[in-house]
Design a protein around this motif. Structure first.
Motif, PDB file in Angstrom:
ATOM      1  N   LEU A 155       0.853  -1.181   0.000  1.00 49.38           N
ATOM      2  CA  LEU A 155       0.000   0.000   0.000  1.00 49.38           C
ATOM      3  C   LEU A 155       0.891   1.234   0.000  1.00 49.38           C
ATOM      4  CD1 LEU A 155      -2.956  -0.888   0.079  1.00 49.38           C
ATOM      5  CD2 LEU A 155      -1.551  -2.411   1.499  1.00 49.38           C
ATOM      6  N   LEU A 272      -2.881  -1.591   6.768  1.00 50.81           N
ATOM      7  CA  LEU A 272      -3.779  -0.766   5.960  1.00 50.81           C
ATOM      8  C   LEU A 272      -4.323   0.460   6.680  1.00 50.81           C
ATOM      9  CD1 LEU A 272      -3.621  -3.395   4.235  1.00 50.81           C
ATOM     10  CD2 LEU A 272      -5.956  -2.886   3.517  1.00 50.81           C
ATOM     11  N   LYS A 276      -4.610   4.312   5.015  1.00 51.67           N
ATOM     12  CA  LYS A 276      -5.922   4.879   4.755  1.00 51.67           C
ATOM     13  C   LYS A 276      -6.207   6.084   5.640  1.00 51.67           C
ATOM     14  CE  LYS A 276      -7.939   0.740   2.753  1.00 51.67           C
ATOM     15  NZ  LYS A 276      -9.093  -0.160   2.656  1.00 51.67           N
ATOM     16  N   GLY A 283      -4.385   6.869  -1.704  1.00 53.21           N
ATOM     17  CA  GLY A 283      -3.673   5.621  -1.483  1.00 53.21           C
ATOM     18  C   GLY A 283      -3.810   4.679  -2.664  1.00 53.21           C
ATOM     19  N   ASN A 285      -3.000   0.533  -4.034  1.00 52.09           N
ATOM     20  CA  ASN A 285      -2.659  -0.861  -3.759  1.00 52.09           C
ATOM     21  C   ASN A 285      -1.800  -1.373  -4.918  1.00 52.09           C
ATOM     22  OD1 ASN A 285      -2.654  -3.655  -3.434  1.00 52.09           O
ATOM     23  ND2 ASN A 285      -4.792  -3.760  -2.805  1.00 52.09           N
ATOM     24  N   THR A 295      -1.671  -2.169 -10.217  1.00 56.66           N
ATOM     25  CA  THR A 295      -2.051  -1.270  -9.137  1.00 56.66           C
ATOM     26  C   THR A 295      -3.570  -1.206  -9.067  1.00 56.66           C
ATOM     27  OG1 THR A 295      -2.149   0.756 -10.478  1.00 56.66           O
ATOM     28  CG2 THR A 295       0.004   0.159  -9.540  1.00 56.66           C
ATOM     29  N   ASP A 298      -7.033   2.333  -3.509  1.00 58.71           N
ATOM     30  CA  ASP A 298      -7.016   1.786  -2.153  1.00 58.71           C
ATOM     31  C   ASP A 298      -8.364   2.025  -1.477  1.00 58.71           C
ATOM     32  OD1 ASP A 298      -6.140   0.645   0.187  1.00 58.71           O
ATOM     33  OD2 ASP A 298      -5.243   2.492   0.933  1.00 58.71           O
ATOM     34  N   HIS A 299      -9.445   1.621  -2.126  1.00 61.12           N
ATOM     35  CA  HIS A 299     -10.768   1.714  -1.525  1.00 61.12           C
ATOM     36  C   HIS A 299     -11.642   0.638  -2.151  1.00 61.12           C
ATOM     37  CE1 HIS A 299     -12.313   3.550  -5.200  1.00 61.12           C
ATOM     38  NE2 HIS A 299     -11.402   4.498  -5.120  1.00 61.12           N
ATOM     39  N   SER A 315      -7.846   8.323  -5.827  1.00 60.99           N
ATOM     40  CA  SER A 315      -7.073   7.107  -5.659  1.00 60.99           C
ATOM     41  C   SER A 315      -6.842   6.396  -6.987  1.00 60.99           C
ATOM     42  CB  SER A 315      -7.770   6.166  -4.670  1.00 60.99           C
ATOM     43  OG  SER A 315      -6.981   5.028  -4.394  1.00 60.99           O
TER      44      SER A 315
END
Length: 341
Positions: A155, A272, A276, A283, A285, A295, A298-299, A315
Motif C-alpha cells: 500500500l 492498511l 488509509k 492511497g 494498492n 495497481t 485503495d478503496h 485514488s
C-alpha cells in the motif's frame, strides 16, 4: 488529429478493468480520463460502456488504437454485462464479466500490448457467490501472471508504504499462520519489489511487532521475541536492511516514517489502517512479485454512493500514475541488470 506525445509512445497504454458494475468503477474511470486526457498516462477501459456517465467514449479493437483516441474520448474495449447494472445492488449474473475484464487486462499486459493492469474494486462476496474461488485480486493475479517470488500486497500513500505479512484471513488465522519463514519470505519479496518497481537500490524495512509494545521482552506475549526478532536477524544476515520489531502504535509518526522505505505489518489492518488514515483519497494498492505491473485504488466499491456522481477519483488517478511510473522503473531495472531486450 495530433500525434501522441513522447510519453504516450514510450509506454503502452494501461489496461483498466471495470470492477464491480454496481459500484463506482465507471464513474471514477470517467473522472480519471477527464483529469488525464491531456497529459496521461493514457489508459483504456475493459468493460461495459453503459457504466460510464456522460463522457465521450470510443470502442477500440486493441491497445494499439488508444494513443490517438485518448485525448478526445475514453477508449474502451467493450465487454457487455449479462444484466444492466443497478448502482448499489451487485448481481452475481455479472460476475463472469467482472472476472473476464481482469483476465483480458492481464493477457494484454503479459503480451506487452498494455503497459500495466489497473483494477477497479471488486465486490468479493458477489464473486464468491458466483463460484469465484479466490479471496481477492492478489491471489487471482498470482495465478494469471506469476512472478519469481510470492505475490505481495504493498500500500502506497503520500510519505508511507506498507506491506501486510498476512492478508485476507481472520486475525486468529493470521496469528496462527505467522512464523519466521513467512516473515522472511514476504520481507525478501518486498525488498526485491522496492528495488525493481520503485528504484530504491537499498530499501530500509521496518517490521512491526505483533503485541502491544512489541511484546516488551516477552511480558506481553512471546511472539515478537521468539518469531519476529529471529526473522529480522536472518534478513540482516542476508544483507537486507531490516529493523524491529517496533511497537506498532509509534512506528507511523512523521518522524518514525523518515527512517524506513516500507513498513511490514504482521496482519491486514496493521498495515492498511495507517495508509488509509494518512491518505485515503490518494492511497494505491500495488501487487509486488507478479510478472506484470498491477495497481488499484485503495478503496472498495462504495456501493453506498454508487450512481450519485460524488465519488472521488483521486485514488484511481494515483493508481494510474503509479502504474506508469512502476512500469518505467521495471524497464530501467531490466536494462540495468540484464541489458537491452
Amino acid at each position: 488529429m495530433t500525434d501522441p506525445s513522447p510519453f504516450q509512445r514510450a509506454l503502452p497504454p494501461l489496461a483498466l478493468t471495470m470492477g464491480e458494475p454496481a459500484g463506482i468503477g465507471g464513474e471514477i474511470a470517467a473522472k480519471a480520463w477527464s483529469a488525464l486526457r491531456q497529459n496521461g498516462p493514457p489508459f483504456f477501459l475493459i468493460g461495459d460502456p453503459g457504466l460510464l456517465p456522460g463522457i465521450p467514449w470510443q470502442a477500440v479493437e486493441g491497445p494499439e488504437d488508444v494513443p490517438l483516441v485518448f485525448p478526445r474520448a475514453l477508449p474502451i474495449m467493450p465487454l457487455l454485462l449479462a444484466r444492466p447494472a443497478r448502482p448499489g445492488f451487485p448481481d452475481a449474473a455479472n460476475a463472469s464479466a467482472t472476472i473476464d475484464a481482469i483476465r483480458q487486462a492481464v493477457a494484454l499486459t503479459v503480451e506487452g500490448r498494455a503497459g500495466a493492469v489497473v483494477t477497479n474494486p471488486i465486490q468479493k462476496a458477489t464473486l464468491k457467490a458466483a463460484g469465484f474461488p479466490y479471496p481477492g485480486h492478489t491471489e487471482f493475479l498470482a495465478d494469471l501472471a506469476p512472478g519469481e517470488g510470492p505475490p505481495v500486497m504493498l500500500l502506497a500513500a503520500a510519505g508511507l508504504r506498507t506491506v501486510p505479512v498476512t492478508i485476507h484471513c481472520s486475525l486468529r488465522e493470521a496469528i496462527e499462520r505467522l512464523d519466521q519463514a513467512l516473515i522472511i519470505r514476504i520481507a525478501r519479496a518486498a525488498a526485491a519489489g522496492l528495488r525493481q518497481d520503485f528504484g530504491i537500490p537499498a530499501p530500509r524495512l521496518a517490521v512491526a511487532g505483533l503485541n502491544p509494545h512489541a511484546g516488551e521482552e516477552g511480558t506481553m506475549g512471546t511472539e515478537d521475541r521468539d518469531i519476529v526478532a529471529p526473522a529480522i536477524e536472518v534478513l540482516q544476515a542476508d544483507g537486507i536492511d531490516a529493523r524491529g520489531p517496533f511497537p506498532a502504535d509509534t512506528m507511523f509518526t512523521p518522524h518514525a516514517r523518515e527512517g524506513y522505505d516500507v513498513a511490514l505489518g504482521l496482519y491486514h489492518d496493521q498495515a492498511l489502517i495507517p495508509v488509509k488514515t494518512l491518505d485515503m483519497a490518494g492511497g494505491v494498492n500495488v501487487t509486488l512479485g507478479l510478472s506484470i505491473v498491477r495497481t488499484s485504488p485503495d478503496h472498495g466499491t462504495a456501493l453506498n454512493i454508487a450512481g450519485k456522481g460524488i465519488a472521488d477519483p483521486g485514488s484511481l488517478i494515483a493508481a494510474l500514475r503509479l502504474a506508469a511510473g512502476i512500469a518505467q522503473h521495471r524497464r530501467h531495472h531490466h536494462h540495468a541488470t540484464q541489458g537491452p531486450s
